[in-house]
Design a protein around this motif. Structure first.
Motif, PDB file in Angstrom:
ATOM      1  N   GLU A 158       0.829  -1.200   0.000  1.00  0.00           N
ATOM      2  CA  GLU A 158       0.000   0.000   0.000  1.00  0.00           C
ATOM      3  C   GLU A 158       0.868   1.257   0.000  1.00  0.00           C
ATOM      4  OE1 GLU A 158      -2.322  -3.414   1.384  1.00  0.00           O
ATOM      5  OE2 GLU A 158      -0.379  -2.595   1.980  1.00  0.00           O
ATOM      6  N   GLU A 159       1.977   1.222   0.729  1.00  0.00           N
ATOM      7  CA  GLU A 159       2.873   2.376   0.752  1.00  0.00           C
ATOM      8  C   GLU A 159       3.500   2.627  -0.616  1.00  0.00           C
ATOM      9  OE1 GLU A 159       5.271   3.357   4.416  1.00  0.00           O
ATOM     10  OE2 GLU A 159       5.007   1.197   4.705  1.00  0.00           O
ATOM     11  N   ILE A 160       3.866   1.558  -1.307  1.00  0.00           N
ATOM     12  CA  ILE A 160       4.448   1.704  -2.643  1.00  0.00           C
ATOM     13  C   ILE A 160       3.440   2.345  -3.589  1.00  0.00           C
ATOM     14  CG2 ILE A 160       5.226   0.403  -4.662  1.00  0.00           C
ATOM     15  CD1 ILE A 160       6.583  -1.546  -2.681  1.00  0.00           C
ATOM     16  N   GLU A 161       2.216   1.850  -3.574  1.00  0.00           N
ATOM     17  CA  GLU A 161       1.193   2.414  -4.455  1.00  0.00           C
ATOM     18  C   GLU A 161       0.918   3.868  -4.097  1.00  0.00           C
ATOM     19  OE1 GLU A 161      -3.409   1.650  -5.987  1.00  0.00           O
ATOM     20  OE2 GLU A 161      -2.337   0.084  -4.876  1.00  0.00           O
ATOM     21  N   LYS A 162       0.857   4.167  -2.825  1.00  0.00           N
ATOM     22  CA  LYS A 162       0.614   5.558  -2.409  1.00  0.00           C
ATOM     23  C   LYS A 162       1.746   6.471  -2.875  1.00  0.00           C
ATOM     24  CE  LYS A 162      -0.486   8.426   1.625  1.00  0.00           C
ATOM     25  NZ  LYS A 162       0.454   9.515   1.288  1.00  0.00           N
ATOM     26  N   ALA A 163       2.999   5.998  -2.780  1.00  0.00           N
ATOM     27  CA  ALA A 163       4.128   6.817  -3.231  1.00  0.00           C
ATOM     28  C   ALA A 163       4.017   7.136  -4.712  1.00  0.00           C
ATOM     29  CB  ALA A 163       5.439   6.095  -2.939  1.00  0.00           C
ATOM     30  N   ALA A 164       3.606   6.154  -5.513  1.00  0.00           N
ATOM     31  CA  ALA A 164       3.451   6.377  -6.950  1.00  0.00           C
ATOM     32  C   ALA A 164       2.325   7.364  -7.237  1.00  0.00           C
ATOM     33  CB  ALA A 164       3.198   5.051  -7.652  1.00  0.00           C
ATOM     34  N   ARG A 165       1.172   7.157  -6.611  1.00  0.00           N
ATOM     35  CA  ARG A 165       0.029   8.038  -6.866  1.00  0.00           C
ATOM     36  C   ARG A 165       0.307   9.457  -6.370  1.00  0.00           C
ATOM     37  NH1 ARG A 165      -4.454   5.376  -8.668  1.00  0.00           N
ATOM     38  NH2 ARG A 165      -4.498   3.104  -8.334  1.00  0.00           N
ATOM     39  N   ASP A 166       0.958   9.581  -5.221  1.00  0.00           N
ATOM     40  CA  ASP A 166       1.267  10.916  -4.701  1.00  0.00           C
ATOM     41  C   ASP A 166       2.207  11.668  -5.628  1.00  0.00           C
ATOM     42  OD1 ASP A 166      -0.316  10.575  -2.505  1.00  0.00           O
ATOM     43  OD2 ASP A 166       1.318  10.244  -1.082  1.00  0.00           O
ATOM     44  N   THR A 167       3.142  10.946  -6.258  1.00  0.00           N
ATOM     45  CA  THR A 167       4.060  11.589  -7.196  1.00  0.00           C
ATOM     46  C   THR A 167       3.306  12.168  -8.382  1.00  0.00           C
ATOM     47  OG1 THR A 167       5.851  10.078  -6.558  1.00  0.00           O
ATOM     48  CG2 THR A 167       6.071  11.210  -8.672  1.00  0.00           C
ATOM     49  N   VAL A 168       2.382  11.389  -8.938  1.00  0.00           N
ATOM     50  CA  VAL A 168       1.583  11.856 -10.073  1.00  0.00           C
ATOM     51  C   VAL A 168       0.718  13.043  -9.661  1.00  0.00           C
ATOM     52  CG1 VAL A 168      -0.186  11.190 -11.751  1.00  0.00           C
ATOM     53  CG2 VAL A 168       1.608   9.559 -11.124  1.00  0.00           C
ATOM     54  N   ARG A 169       0.172  12.982  -8.452  1.00  0.00           N
ATOM     55  CA  ARG A 169      -0.672  14.084  -7.965  1.00  0.00           C
ATOM     56  C   ARG A 169       0.123  15.371  -7.824  1.00  0.00           C
ATOM     57  NH1 ARG A 169      -1.066  16.096  -3.148  1.00  0.00           N
ATOM     58  NH2 ARG A 169       0.009  14.304  -2.191  1.00  0.00           N
ATOM     59  N   LYS A 170       1.339  15.278  -7.245  1.00  0.00           N
ATOM     60  CA  LYS A 170       2.159  16.472  -7.052  1.00  0.00           C
ATOM     61  C   LYS A 170       2.559  17.104  -8.379  1.00  0.00           C
ATOM     62  CE  LYS A 170       4.003  14.913  -2.614  1.00  0.00           C
ATOM     63  NZ  LYS A 170       5.186  14.345  -1.915  1.00  0.00           N
ATOM     64  N   ILE A 171       2.774  16.283  -9.394  1.00  0.00           N
ATOM     65  CA  ILE A 171       3.099  16.821 -10.718  1.00  0.00           C
ATOM     66  C   ILE A 171       1.924  17.610 -11.270  1.00  0.00           C
ATOM     67  CG2 ILE A 171       3.645  16.188 -13.109  1.00  0.00           C
ATOM     68  CD1 ILE A 171       5.170  13.764 -11.918  1.00  0.00           C
ATOM     69  N   GLY A 172       0.711  17.132 -10.987  1.00  0.00           N
ATOM     70  CA  GLY A 172      -0.474  17.868 -11.408  1.00  0.00           C
ATOM     71  C   GLY A 172      -1.352  17.164 -12.419  1.00  0.00           C
ATOM     72  N   PHE A 185      -5.004  10.491 -17.793  1.00  0.00           N
ATOM     73  CA  PHE A 185      -3.976  10.176 -16.789  1.00  0.00           C
ATOM     74  C   PHE A 185      -4.302  10.961 -15.523  1.00  0.00           C
ATOM     75  CE2 PHE A 185       0.406  10.113 -14.988  1.00  0.00           C
ATOM     76  CZ  PHE A 185       0.613   8.739 -15.032  1.00  0.00           C
ATOM     77  N   HIS A 186      -4.833  10.263 -14.533  1.00  0.00           N
ATOM     78  CA  HIS A 186      -5.284  10.892 -13.293  1.00  0.00           C
ATOM     79  C   HIS A 186      -4.719  10.102 -12.128  1.00  0.00           C
ATOM     80  CE1 HIS A 186      -7.841  12.549 -10.157  1.00  0.00           C
ATOM     81  NE2 HIS A 186      -8.454  13.350 -11.027  1.00  0.00           N
ATOM     82  N   TRP A 187      -4.106  10.808 -11.188  1.00  0.00           N
ATOM     83  CA  TRP A 187      -3.437  10.131 -10.063  1.00  0.00           C
ATOM     84  C   TRP A 187      -4.364   9.221  -9.271  1.00  0.00           C
ATOM     85  CZ3 TRP A 187      -5.051  10.839  -5.019  1.00  0.00           C
ATOM     86  CH2 TRP A 187      -5.900  11.918  -4.776  1.00  0.00           C
ATOM     87  N   GLU A 188      -5.638   9.574  -9.224  1.00  0.00           N
ATOM     88  CA  GLU A 188      -6.562   8.826  -8.368  1.00  0.00           C
ATOM     89  C   GLU A 188      -7.168   7.617  -9.061  1.00  0.00           C
ATOM     90  OE1 GLU A 188      -9.694  10.168  -4.913  1.00  0.00           O
ATOM     91  OE2 GLU A 188      -9.791  11.222  -6.838  1.00  0.00           O
ATOM     92  N   THR A 189      -7.368   7.714 -10.380  1.00  0.00           N
ATOM     93  CA  THR A 189      -8.100   6.656 -11.086  1.00  0.00           C
ATOM     94  C   THR A 189      -7.212   5.754 -11.935  1.00  0.00           C
ATOM     95  OG1 THR A 189      -8.548   8.140 -12.961  1.00  0.00           O
ATOM     96  CG2 THR A 189     -10.170   8.081 -11.169  1.00  0.00           C
ATOM     97  N   LEU A 190      -5.924   6.090 -12.095  1.00  0.00           N
ATOM     98  CA  LEU A 190      -5.061   5.264 -12.942  1.00  0.00           C
ATOM     99  C   LEU A 190      -4.948   3.846 -12.391  1.00  0.00           C
ATOM    100  CD1 LEU A 190      -2.053   4.890 -11.399  1.00  0.00           C
ATOM    101  CD2 LEU A 190      -1.838   7.278 -12.110  1.00  0.00           C
ATOM    102  N   THR A 191      -4.704   2.903 -13.278  1.00  0.00           N
ATOM    103  CA  THR A 191      -4.473   1.516 -12.888  1.00  0.00           C
ATOM    104  C   THR A 191      -3.015   1.359 -12.481  1.00  0.00           C
ATOM    105  OG1 THR A 191      -6.166   0.720 -14.413  1.00  0.00           O
ATOM    106  CG2 THR A 191      -4.526  -0.889 -13.675  1.00  0.00           C
ATOM    107  N   PHE A 192      -2.788   0.738 -11.333  1.00  0.00           N
ATOM    108  CA  PHE A 192      -1.440   0.580 -10.796  1.00  0.00           C
ATOM    109  C   PHE A 192      -1.064  -0.899 -10.719  1.00  0.00           C
ATOM    110  CE2 PHE A 192       1.447  -0.099  -7.196  1.00  0.00           C
ATOM    111  CZ  PHE A 192       2.511   0.717  -7.563  1.00  0.00           C
ATOM    112  N   GLU A 193       0.132  -1.228 -11.249  1.00  0.00           N
ATOM    113  CA  GLU A 193       0.632  -2.593 -11.188  1.00  0.00           C
ATOM    114  C   GLU A 193       2.024  -2.591 -10.565  1.00  0.00           C
ATOM    115  OE1 GLU A 193       0.477  -4.740 -14.876  1.00  0.00           O
ATOM    116  OE2 GLU A 193      -1.249  -3.572 -15.579  1.00  0.00           O
ATOM    117  N   ASN A 194       2.246  -3.496  -9.610  1.00  0.00           N
ATOM    118  CA  ASN A 194       3.530  -3.606  -8.924  1.00  0.00           C
ATOM    119  C   ASN A 194       4.131  -4.981  -9.198  1.00  0.00           C
ATOM    120  OD1 ASN A 194       5.712  -3.667  -7.217  1.00  0.00           O
ATOM    121  ND2 ASN A 194       4.539  -3.482  -5.328  1.00  0.00           N
TER     122      ASN A 194
END
Length: 403
Positions: A76-90, A96-105
């Motif tokens: 969960e921390e890894i996914e949050k770090a990725a999404r937070d990075t996209v959010r901070k960029i804007g 491409f949306h930080w909240e709705t993008l599909t995340f694969e680890n």
């Protein structure tokens, strides 16, 4: 050297798809190092339309154990770090949306065969995390001892990003590129012959739109950035200027073009003014000499120039995987030196131990400090606290004393 020549460098913004990938990869490095200073991370990131994919090898207490089991909450921390990075960029766009993008680890434990060659054990010193060659460079053409073409390219995009985040330029979107061409006379930059910016923008802000005034607003804004960044007199009536030369640029970022970690290594370093060893930096912990040795060579080259021993300095190191000491050191002062290059090759290793552990210790690299490096260049930045320690010039007195 030629008495007069033209040279060009480019930069890309934090919202460029490759840079989005770099920043996510370094966010993962920082996450692991925040838990364990001896963590091992090699994280590659793919970004594309509404999707982020991680792959690579990791090891670190608090995140993953020696059996390859994830610690509670680590995924969960890894996914949050990725999404937070996209959010901070804007990025909050349909594609491409930080909240709705599909995340694969797809990160997995580091190979035991690599670990046995790299880790300290008994009388064995820590070895290099991979073989390779690394270059560092410095030039006195700017106060930060960087190539002017690259430094101005970075500054243009950093100013645009600051204005986008602050709301001063609400028509800007995250993805953009810049390019600066300068004319040099006797190795000194004197004039901009061409300037280029291509930036993602809000709907309507393009040539030949139904409202031409919107594009003029965008172009006038970019012209203002050019004039604020470049020295007075560099922009003349002969300067060729292109602002969004292809026209409409509303779809951008990972939705417009897939991004990968490590595809902007020349932007990360010296804009083509110096050789590059070929290895990327982002996503790698500091035992990887692709990163740490590139930082120490910049540090040494910058100190040589800051000490007045040369106007330009390039330094190469080479390593073998699992071997601590570098295999070679080469110093090239490009004919601008006041000291013997061979003598420098003897002196520099006495000032800093050039093993992976020696480099990490000298520069304090086993810390979560890498996120800020992943956009607008790893070099030519301001050393502040634990950040950008390789930009310090604290060897100047020792270098002067040695000669």
């Amino acid at each position: 050297m030629r008495s007069e020549f033209i040279f060009t460098s480019e930069s890309v913004s934090e919202g460029h798809p490759d840079k989005v990938s770099d920043q996510i990869s370094d966010a993962i490095v920082d996450l692991f190092l925040s838990k364990d200073p001896e963590a091992r991370v090699a994280c590659e990131t793919l970004t594309t339309t509404d999707r982020v994919v991680l792959a690579g090898e990791v090891r670190g207490q608090g995140m993953i154990d020696t059996e390859g089991n994830w610690a509670e909450g680590a995924l969960e921390e890894i996914e949050k770090a990725a999404r937070d990075t996209v959010r901070k960029i804007g990025y909050e766009q349909d594609g491409f949306h930080w909240e709705t993008l599909t995340f694969e680890n797809h990160l997995h434990p580091q190979s035991a065969h690599i670990a046995q060659g790299v880790d300290e054990s008994g009388n064995k010193d820590e070895g290099a995390g991979d073989q390779g060659i690394m270059f560092g460079y410095a030039s006195d053409e700017t106060p930060d001892l960087m190539p002017a073409t690259l430094q101005y390219s970075h500054q243009i995009l950093r100013q645009m990003a600051e204005d986008r985040h602050s709301g001063k330029a609400p028509f800007l979107e995250p993805d953009s590129k810049s390019q600066v061409t300068l004319r040099y006379v006797n190795e000194v930059p004197v004039e901009a012959t061409a300037l280029v910016v291509s930036t993602q923008h809000a709907p309507g802000y393009y040539k030949d739109s139904d409202n031409p005034a919107l594009y003029e607003e965008l172009r006038d804004y970019v012209m203002g950035v050019f004039h604020s960044v470049l020295p007075e007199g560099f922009i003349t009536e002969n300067t060729v200027i292109h602002v969004n030369p292809t026209g409409r640029f509303e779809i951008g970022g990972p939705d417009g073009d897939a991004g990968l970690t490590g595809r902007k290594i020349i932007v990360d370093t010296y804009g083509g003014a110096s050789p590059h060893g070929g290895g990327a930096f982002s996503g790698k912990d500091p035992t990887k000499v692709d990163r740490s040795a590139a930082y120490i060579t910049r540090y040494l080259a910058k100190n040589v120039v800051a000490a007045g021993l040369a106007k330009r300095c390039a330094i190469q190191l080479s390593y073998a995987i699992g071997v601590a000491e570098p295999l070679s050191i080469n110093v090239d002062l490009h004919g601008t030196g006041t000291v013997d290059e061979a003598k420098l090759e003897e002196v520099l290793p006495k000032l800093v131990r050039l093993t992976p552990k020696g480099i990490r210790t000298h520069l304090g690299l086993n810390k979560p400090i890498y996120g800020p490096t992943a956009a607008y260049g790893h070099f030519g930045r301001t050393a502040e606290g634990d950040l950008f320690t390789w930009e310090k010039t604290d060897l100047v007195d020792q270098l002067k004393a040695a000669f």
